[in-house]
Design an enzyme around this catalytic site. Structure first.
Site, PDB file in Angstrom:
ATOM      1  N   CYS A   4      -2.091   3.040  -2.814  1.00 40.02           N
ATOM      2  CA  CYS A   4      -1.008   3.896  -2.310  1.00 40.02           C
ATOM      3  C   CYS A   4       0.303   3.646  -3.051  1.00 40.02           C
ATOM      4  O   CYS A   4       1.124   4.538  -3.172  1.00 40.02           O
ATOM      5  CB  CYS A   4      -0.730   3.618  -0.831  1.00 40.02           C
ATOM      6  SG  CYS A   4      -2.107   3.823   0.265  1.00 40.02           S
TER       7      CYS A   4
HETATM    8  N1  LIG Z   1      -2.073   6.889   0.044  1.00 35.18           N
HETATM    9  C1  LIG Z   1      -1.641   6.327   1.170  1.00 35.18           C
HETATM   10  O1  LIG Z   1      -2.404   6.106   2.085  1.00 35.18           O
HETATM   11  N2  LIG Z   1      -0.329   6.115   1.303  1.00 35.18           N
HETATM   12  C2  LIG Z   1       0.256   5.420   2.385  1.00 35.18           C
HETATM   13  C3  LIG Z   1       1.411   6.156   2.952  1.00 35.18           C
HETATM   14  C4  LIG Z   1       2.051   5.428   4.104  1.00 35.18           C
HETATM   15  C5  LIG Z   1       3.283   6.121   4.651  1.00 35.18           C
HETATM   16  N3  LIG Z   1       3.906   5.338   5.666  1.00 35.18           N
HETATM   17  C6  LIG Z   1       2.922   7.472   5.232  1.00 35.18           C
HETATM   18  O2  LIG Z   1       2.601   7.531   6.413  1.00 35.18           O
HETATM   19  O3  LIG Z   1       2.986   8.467   4.513  1.00 35.18           O
END
Ligand SMILES: NC(=O)NCCC[C@H](N)C(=O)O
EC number: 3.5.3.6
Length: 409
Positions: free
Chosen positions: A399
């Protein structure tokens, strides 16, 4: 290979990767806004930065070129006209309309800052207390007088995977699901349009941020030169996937999308929170997404006659991967080693969210020791990174990174 964007797999040796080092935006979080900001806790900035630097160093030590989005964005905004146009849109998308006097005040405030500082400020957010001589609007007076921000912070920018994603020699500049993250994809859009290294390279944008229907990079997995896996998830709609298929098929090397339906919830918001590719024939998977027979809803999209997209339903993950990736065996490695508590605990802390930096070589969070041990038992080379604070944002190494260039397999 002279492409500025070149990503034809999930596992080819990583050459260039985009990151964002978390900054003040994390200190502009408070309990009242956490939910809306899609963050579960407030990371301690000092440690989060140390952990992030450790992540970047882990990549650099292996010869990977680390590029910071904030630097690319600042370089794309050197020209004042471009900067004004960018700020105009940013303010508009932050809910401050062109005819609101605050629009000009914020514009002047931001234009006065050196460009790099301006970029940091935009990501950190602008507090009401920072801007002088504002005549309060009706909303300020009547709706939420104690709300501290004119521009909300963007605490999720360090999850660099989601705002955009590289597919082949092009990118998707994503229309993100929740308002809290929607402005983030303006950054890479500006880089592709205005950065001296990118603007004349005619980099294909397979899907832009203005096209209706939500798409996020955490759902976009590049399995090989022909096949993508895309999550139908809380963050990516079936309509957007169909749209992307129309844009890619016949215009790129891609002819197949495995659309995999996963539960719609915060713990599993994207496909890469439950399923990643880590070697030619090895994948991590959160066991909870499969039913007792190992099945899950999969729809295979391919180009049919007359430009139509054909849709073939499939249910067995292993069989489908074997069939479309042309493999005789598949090794699915369960997060948490199959123990139900370890699986949920480690998936919550992104135990399935591995970043492959070469075939069979991954970066993972140190806290997911059950999953990491299992990966090693399956012959994977694991580089662990520190994770106490970064993990509070609910995302892992995949991520936090957006590969721009990978070596071909
Ligand atoms: N690719 C992913 O799973 N990204 C994590 C994103 C976490 C962020 N707090 C969200 O909820 O968008």
């Amino acid at each position: 290979m002279a492409d500025f964007i070149h990503v034809y797999s999930e596992i080819g040796k990583l050459k260039t990767v985009l990151l964002h080092r978390p900054e003040k935006e994390l200190e502009n979080l408070s309990p009242d806004i956490l939910n809306r900001m899609l963050i579960d806790d407030i990371p301690y900035l000092k440690i989060a930065q140390e952990e992030h630097d450790y992540f970047a160093d882990t990549l650099k030590k292996r010869g990977i070129h680390v590029v910071y989005l904030e630097d690319l964005l600042a370089a794309s905004l050197i020209n004042k006209e471009v900067r004004i146009k960018f700020l105009d849109r940013l303010l508009e998308e932050s809910g401050i309309k062109n005819n609101d006097p605050l629009h000009q005040l914020l514009m002047d405030y931001l234009l006065d800052l050196p460009v790099k500082q301006m970029v940091s400020q935009i990501i950190a957010g602008v507090k009401k207390a920072e801007i002088k001589n504002v005549r309060p609007s009706l909303a300020d007076l009547a709706e939420d007088p104690s709300y501290p921000f004119y521009l909300d912070p963007m605490p999720n920018v360090y999850f660099m995977r989601d705002q955009q994603a590289a597919i082949g020699n092009g990118m998707t500049i994503n229309r993100m699901t929740f308002r809290a993250r929607r402005r983030e994809s303006l950054f890479m859009e500006s880089v592709l349009q205005n950065h001296p290294d990118f603007k004349d390279k005619q980099i294909p944008v397979w899907r832009d941020r203005y096209t209706h229907g939500r798409l996020e990079g955490g759902d976009e997995l590049v399995l090989n030169k022909h096949v993508l896996a895309i999550g139908i998830s809380q963050r990516t709609s079936a309509a957007a996937i169909t749209d992307l298929a129309h844009s890619l098929f016949g215009h790129s090397s891609y002819d197949t999308i495995l659309a995999i339906k996963i539960p719609h919830n915060h713990a599993m918001m994207h496909l890469d929170t439950v399923f990643t590719m880590i070697n030619y024939d090895q994948f991590t998977v959160h066991p909870f997404i499969l039913d007792k027979a190992g099945e899950i809803e999969i729809y295979v999209l391919q180009l049919g006659k007359n430009g139509n997209i054909t849709i073939t339903p499939r249910h067995n993950l292993v069989k489908t991967l074997k069939e479309y990736l042309n493999l005789s065996e598949i090794d699915l490695i369960p997060t948490g080693g199959g123990d139900s508590i370890a699986a949920s605990r480690e998936q919550w802390n992104d135990g399935s969210n591995t970043l492959a930096i070469a075939p069979g070589e991954v970066v993972t969070y140190d806290r997911n020791y059950v999953s990491n041990d299992l990966l090693r038992k399956h012959g994977i080379l694991v580089h662990e990174i520190r994770s106490s604070e970064l993990s509070r944002g609910r995302g892992g190494p995949r991520c936090m990174s957006c590969p721009l260039v990978r070596e071909d397999l």
